[in-house]
Design a protein around this motif. Structure first.
Motif, mmCIF file in Angstrom:
data_model
loop_
_atom_site.group_PDB
_atom_site.id
_atom_site.type_symbol
_atom_site.label_atom_id
_atom_site.label_comp_id
_atom_site.label_asym_id
_atom_site.label_seq_id
_atom_site.Cartn_x
_atom_site.Cartn_y
_atom_site.Cartn_z
ATOM 1 N N LEU A 1 0.723 -1.177 0.067
ATOM 2 C CA LEU A 1 0.033 0.247 -0.017
ATOM 3 C C LEU A 1 0.872 1.139 -0.076
ATOM 4 O O LEU A 1 0.418 2.263 -0.689
ATOM 5 N N ASP A 2 1.966 1.227 0.732
ATOM 6 C CA ASP A 2 2.703 2.373 0.863
ATOM 7 C C ASP A 2 3.386 2.862 -0.489
ATOM 8 O O ASP A 2 3.838 3.828 -0.824
ATOM 9 N N ALA A 3 3.639 1.733 -1.294
ATOM 10 C CA ALA A 3 4.100 1.854 -2.465
ATOM 11 C C ALA A 3 3.134 2.605 -3.756
ATOM 12 O O ALA A 3 3.685 2.852 -4.651
ATOM 13 N N MET A 4 2.070 2.648 -3.395
ATOM 14 C CA MET A 4 1.043 3.032 -4.376
ATOM 15 C C MET A 4 0.846 4.528 -4.255
ATOM 16 O O MET A 4 0.879 5.285 -3.253
ATOM 17 N N PRO A 5 0.496 5.241 -5.346
ATOM 18 C CA PRO A 5 -0.012 6.541 -5.556
ATOM 19 C C PRO A 5 -1.082 6.789 -4.297
ATOM 20 O O PRO A 5 -1.882 5.838 -4.099
ATOM 21 N N ASP A 6 -1.386 7.858 -4.089
ATOM 22 C CA ASP A 6 -2.299 8.303 -3.121
ATOM 23 C C ASP A 6 -3.848 7.791 -3.261
ATOM 24 O O ASP A 6 -4.593 7.068 -2.640
ATOM 25 N N ASP A 7 -4.328 8.188 -4.457
ATOM 26 C CA ASP A 7 -5.641 7.525 -5.065
ATOM 27 C C ASP A 7 -5.813 6.461 -5.239
ATOM 28 O O ASP A 7 -6.683 5.733 -5.071
ATOM 29 N N VAL A 8 -4.641 5.529 -5.757
ATOM 30 C CA VAL A 8 -4.796 4.011 -5.947
ATOM 31 C C VAL A 8 -4.767 3.312 -4.395
ATOM 32 O O VAL A 8 -5.587 2.170 -4.279
ATOM 33 N N ARG A 9 -4.069 3.965 -3.664
ATOM 34 C CA ARG A 9 -4.073 3.357 -2.273
ATOM 35 C C ARG A 9 -5.491 3.416 -1.499
ATOM 36 O O ARG A 9 -5.922 2.670 -0.744
ATOM 37 N N GLU A 10 -6.125 4.616 -1.809
ATOM 38 C CA GLU A 10 -7.505 4.706 -1.222
ATOM 39 C C GLU A 10 -8.330 3.719 -1.585
ATOM 40 O O GLU A 10 -9.080 3.091 -0.982
ATOM 41 N N ILE A 11 -8.209 3.423 -2.823
ATOM 42 C CA ILE A 11 -9.282 2.422 -3.387
ATOM 43 C C ILE A 11 -8.897 0.893 -3.054
ATOM 44 O O ILE A 11 -9.867 0.168 -2.630
ATOM 45 N N ALA A 12 -7.434 0.872 -3.137
ATOM 46 C CA ALA A 12 -7.025 -0.713 -2.464
ATOM 47 C C ALA A 12 -7.377 -0.939 -0.959
ATOM 48 O O ALA A 12 -7.960 -2.026 -0.708
ATOM 49 N N THR A 13 -7.115 0.045 -0.181
ATOM 50 C CA THR A 13 -7.585 -0.038 1.206
ATOM 51 C C THR A 13 -9.091 -0.230 1.237
ATOM 52 O O THR A 13 -9.487 -1.161 2.214
ATOM 53 N N LEU A 14 -9.767 0.442 0.480
ATOM 54 C CA LEU A 14 -11.324 0.203 0.536
ATOM 55 C C LEU A 14 -11.815 -1.256 0.230
ATOM 56 O O LEU A 14 -12.561 -1.957 0.766
ATOM 57 N N LYS A 15 -11.129 -1.903 -0.803
ATOM 58 C CA LYS A 15 -11.231 -3.008 -0.986
ATOM 59 C C LYS A 15 -10.878 -4.201 -0.072
ATOM 60 O O LYS A 15 -11.611 -5.370 0.038
ATOM 61 N N LEU A 16 -9.951 -3.928 0.846
ATOM 62 C CA LEU A 16 -9.510 -4.691 1.725
ATOM 63 C C LEU A 16 -10.569 -4.612 2.745
ATOM 64 O O LEU A 16 -10.849 -5.675 3.321
ATOM 65 N N ARG A 17 -11.100 -3.554 2.985
ATOM 66 C CA ARG A 17 -12.309 -3.423 4.118
ATOM 67 C C ARG A 17 -13.203 -4.207 3.614
ATOM 68 O O ARG A 17 -14.105 -4.624 4.590
ATOM 69 N N PHE A 18 -13.827 -4.193 2.558
ATOM 70 C CA PHE A 18 -14.826 -4.980 2.015
ATOM 71 C C PHE A 18 -14.526 -6.493 2.279
ATOM 72 O O PHE A 18 -15.505 -7.132 2.745
ATOM 73 N N LEU B 1 -13.207 -2.738 -8.634
ATOM 74 C CA LEU B 1 -13.805 -2.715 -7.329
ATOM 75 C C LEU B 1 -15.404 -2.603 -7.459
ATOM 76 O O LEU B 1 -15.950 -3.732 -7.069
ATOM 77 N N ILE B 2 -15.937 -2.009 -8.420
ATOM 78 C CA ILE B 2 -17.417 -1.877 -8.545
ATOM 79 C C ILE B 2 -18.013 -3.195 -9.328
ATOM 80 O O ILE B 2 -19.058 -3.223 -9.213
ATOM 81 N N SER B 3 -16.919 -3.528 -10.135
ATOM 82 C CA SER B 3 -17.346 -4.819 -10.697
ATOM 83 C C SER B 3 -17.122 -6.290 -9.829
ATOM 84 O O SER B 3 -17.538 -7.539 -10.150
ATOM 85 N N ASP B 4 -16.404 -6.170 -8.838
ATOM 86 C CA ASP B 4 -16.094 -7.317 -7.689
ATOM 87 C C ASP B 4 -17.501 -7.820 -7.072
ATOM 88 O O ASP B 4 -18.326 -7.057 -6.545
ATOM 89 N N GLU B 5 -17.706 -9.217 -7.067
ATOM 90 C CA GLU B 5 -18.955 -9.663 -6.556
ATOM 91 C C GLU B 5 -19.076 -9.693 -4.595
ATOM 92 O O GLU B 5 -20.069 -9.334 -4.472
ATOM 93 N N THR B 6 -17.815 -9.452 -4.575
ATOM 94 C CA THR B 6 -17.650 -9.040 -3.014
ATOM 95 C C THR B 6 -18.410 -7.789 -2.501
ATOM 96 O O THR B 6 -18.961 -7.460 -1.564
ATOM 97 N N VAL B 7 -17.969 -6.768 -3.451
ATOM 98 C CA VAL B 7 -18.495 -5.388 -3.163
ATOM 99 C C VAL B 7 -20.030 -5.471 -3.509
ATOM 100 O O VAL B 7 -20.729 -4.778 -2.745
#
Length: 707
Positions: free
Chosen positions: A622-639, A677-683
């Motif tokens: 996550l630390d290696a990602m750009p800020d906006d990409v990190r925000e989405i990746a973090t949200l995906k983990l929360r799901f 993210l929005i196409s993911d069945e988990t979400v």
């Protein structure tokens, strides 16, 4: 003077052991994509007189001579092994490697001063008997048989055996004068009983009872307790009980006895036992339960401490000391492992050679040797008036022992005081400012690893910090500065600074604390302070004179080693509370997975560290990602970590991200991640009521059209 002082101090141990993120990829044959090979040319200059000896000559009644190491051309050289050892030790400390520079042993104790634990817990609650230990080849175990014992005065022994045994002689010298196989006769009816219950033989050579003479090393004469002749006695072991004891407990006690007594005495008895009885020992037996507590070669046997050195290291660094962890020093300098996972060294040192023809000066010195039994220094003493020893539940090793770098050499030899040449050494010293040229050759090092080598050579280009090399370090000899003259990497000339900065950045990033830094850690501050002679200009840097009474005052007063001071302020030894024994993201990954057996996989330790490793890898990714990409990746983990029924509460954040995308506030990479993210069945982003479903479908379509 009765405070603790010494020519050495300790860099405190850390709970954290750093395992480089590339540890599972280290190979001598497969190159790193950014691997570097080349050499470091350096000049070593001694700031105080220097002796790196290779030969030790000792003639009878003459000091031990330590001659300078020379190559076949007669040039003075510092062997590669000495240099590699010094640099590796510095690198181990700065890179938070495992603490391995210690012999795995369990010390023993026999402090008989007033109020000591030994007298309270051992002597007063136990009785002393005599016995013989003998190794049984059939059972592969030691056997102990008890017997009786009595004192024999040397004046009574002399006419019968025609030998002059004296207290000042060592046990080996006494046995050489009167072998253990010599029988003496006496009459048990004439035994005289003393106040402490010990019998004394009055008429040697008269009677039908036979026994073997047993000798101890010389007793220290205390004229307040008795005149010198009071100490002129030895023991006779006689009779034999029918009871023979063996088993794991006896094996442990025998091993402890043989490892905790004078090495020369133990080796002599091993090579010259009584052919029928074995080796004579005194046996300490608990008065209450009759359990055997200790075996020893003197009437008051030494007791083994509860904790060994390795146990204390494991307690501090926990499972970081296991073979599963590869620290930076092991990755660079190599290490032995099972399962074919040993690593070769990727660094080699040449001898450092002095090009000038010089004449060394011969100087007499007394070379002391520090002992880990000195509790005031070798163990952390956190509380006043409450001495911690190797029995204590909170015992903690003081850490990496380092000699202080001093700005001058002073011999401790005084001709009037030191008339015993046996304790003297005569060392050849080269004058200060002698220069030696050497080379370090490296192969397939990561830039961070090369930086670690360069940092360790120069202490991060701190010219005031010195290495300690050779003999006489306790007297200030061998303080040396190293300067890099040339650095070649993959055929190109480079500067050390860029790689040193890379190493520093790596350690700062890896240091597991949010509020403290690697460079400000207690370990780094102590390492730098001990290497800087300015730190020690106004301190006492000599050994304590054990004959002056200061040592006894230190013990009785429960004094401990004072903290190092820099600019008048004490350096803290305690590391931040949040420091833990974390592992790297590559724990048990790649080639290291071969070390994980089914048995290890089932342990709680493995499960906890596997989870921690995954979390660290996740954070690093996550630390290696750009800020906006990190925000989405973090949200995906929360799901992924939220139960299905509760996931709709997170849809609000997805909607907000979609509007950001439509307002061109997200990068193309972030938009791609959002679409995934929005196409993911988990979400399950389309799982909304009928009224909102069309709006949600239009929003999804608009976002996808951005690509």
């Amino acid at each position: 003077m009765s405070h603790v002082h010494a020519p050495y101090h300790f860099v405190p141990l850390s709970k954290w052991v750093y395992m480089p993120e590339w540890a599972h990829l280290v190979s001598h044959d497969v190159p790193f994509q950014d691997g570097l090979s080349g050499s470091i040319e350096y000049t070593l200059t001694n700031k105080t007189p220097l002796c790196v000896g290779s030969q030790h000559h000792q003639q009878e009644n003459q000091p031990t001579k330590v001659l300078w190491h020379r190559n076949p051309h007669g040039q003075f050289v510092i062997p590669s092994t000495s240099l590699k050892g010094a640099i590796r030790n510095t690198l181990e400390i700065s890179s938070f490697s495992k603490f391995k520079s210690i012999d795995d042993q369990r010390l023993s104790y026999r402090t008989i001063s007033s109020g000591s634990e030994y007298l309270k817990e051992v002597s007063n609650s136990a009785k002393v008997e005599a016995g013989w230990i003998k190794y049984c080849n059939k059972s592969s175990a030691w056997q102990l048989s008890l017997c009786n014992f009595a004192k024999v005065k040397h004046t009574d022994l002399k006419p019968y055996c025609r030998v002059n045994i004296r207290n000042e002689m060592s046990a080996v010298e006494k046995y050489q004068a009167l072998p253990i196989t010599t029988d003496i006769e006496f009459d048990t009816n004439t035994l005289k009983r003393s106040k402490d219950g010990t019998h004394t033989i009055k008429h040697v050579g008269q009677g039908g009872t036979k026994g073997s003479m047993v000798f101890c090393n010389n007793r220290v004469v205390d004229e307040l307790k008795g005149k010198p002749e009071y100490y002129e006695f030895s023991y006779c072991f006689h009779g034999k009980s029918q009871k023979v004891v063996s088993g794991a407990h006896i094996n442990t006690l025998v091993d402890g006895c043989l490892s905790s007594h004078n090495e020369k005495q133990v080796q002599f008895l091993k090579m010259n036992p009584h052919p029928e009885k074995g080796i004579p020992v005194f046996v300490l037996i608990d008065k209450k339960n009759q359990n055997i507590k200790a075996l020893g070669l003197a009437k008051l046997p030494r007791m083994m401490y509860k904790h060994s050195f390795s146990e204390l290291v494991d307690r501090k660094q926990k499972d970081a000391s296991k073979a599963l962890i590869f620290d930076m020093a092991e990755c660079i300098f190599g290490t032995l492992r099972e399962e074919g996972l040993s690593l070769k060294s990727r660094v080699s040192f040449t001898d450092a050679v002095c090009q000038k023809k010089l004449t060394p000066t011969c100087t007499k010195v007394i070379l002391g040797s520090p002992k880990p039994s000195f509790l005031a220094a070798y163990l952390e003493q956190p509380l006043k008036d409450n001495y911690v020893d190797y029995n204590s539940h909170n015992a903690e090793l003081a850490g990496w022992k380092r000699y202080k770098s001093l700005n001058r050499f002073e011999s401790n030899y005084n001709q009037k005081e030191h008339d015993n040449d046996k304790v003297l050494s005569e060392i050849e010293l080269l004058p200060s400012d002698t220069q030696f040229n050497g080379r370090v050759v490296f192969h397939n090092l990561k830039p961070e690893e090369l930086g670690a080598i360069l940092w360790s050579l120069t202490y991060g280009e701190k010219s005031q910090c010195l290495h300690q090399i050779g003999h006489g370090k306790s007297l200030g000899a061998g303080a040396c500065a190293i300067e890099v003259e040339a650095l070649s990497c993959n055929g190109e000339a480079r500067t050390p600074t860029e790689f040193i900065e890379r190493y520093v950045q790596t350690m700062e990033r890896a240091y597991p604390s949010e509020h403290h830094t690697w460079s400000d850690s207690p370990q780094l501050r102590h390492l730098i302070a001990l290497a800087n002679p300015a730190t020690h200009e106004h301190t006492i840097n000599t050994y304590i004179d054990f004959n002056s009474g200061d040592y006894k005052k230190i013990q009785n007063g429960k004094l401990s080693m004072p903290q190092l001071e820099v600019a008048g302020k004490s350096l803290p030894r305690k590391e931040p509370e949040e420091i833990t024994t974390t592992t790297a993201p590559n724990f048990a990954k790649g080639r290291l997975a071969a070390l994980i057996t089914d048995e290890i996989r089932e342990t709680l330790w493995y499960k906890m560290h596997s989870e921690e490793a995954e979390k660290r890898q996740e954070r690093a990714s996550l630390d290696a990602m750009p800020d906006d990409v990190r925000e989405i990746a973090t949200l995906k983990l929360r799901f992924e970590r939220t139960e299905k029924l509760a996931r709709q509460h997170l849809h609000v954040e997805v909607v907000a991200l979609c509007h950001k995308a439509l307002e061109k506030q997200l990068s193309p990479q972030a938009i791609r991640e959002l679409i995934d993210l929005i196409s993911d069945e988990t979400v399950d982003f389309q799982n909304v009521g009928k009224k909102k479903k069309k709006d949600r479908e239009r929003l999804i379509k608009s976002v996808k059209e951005l690509m």
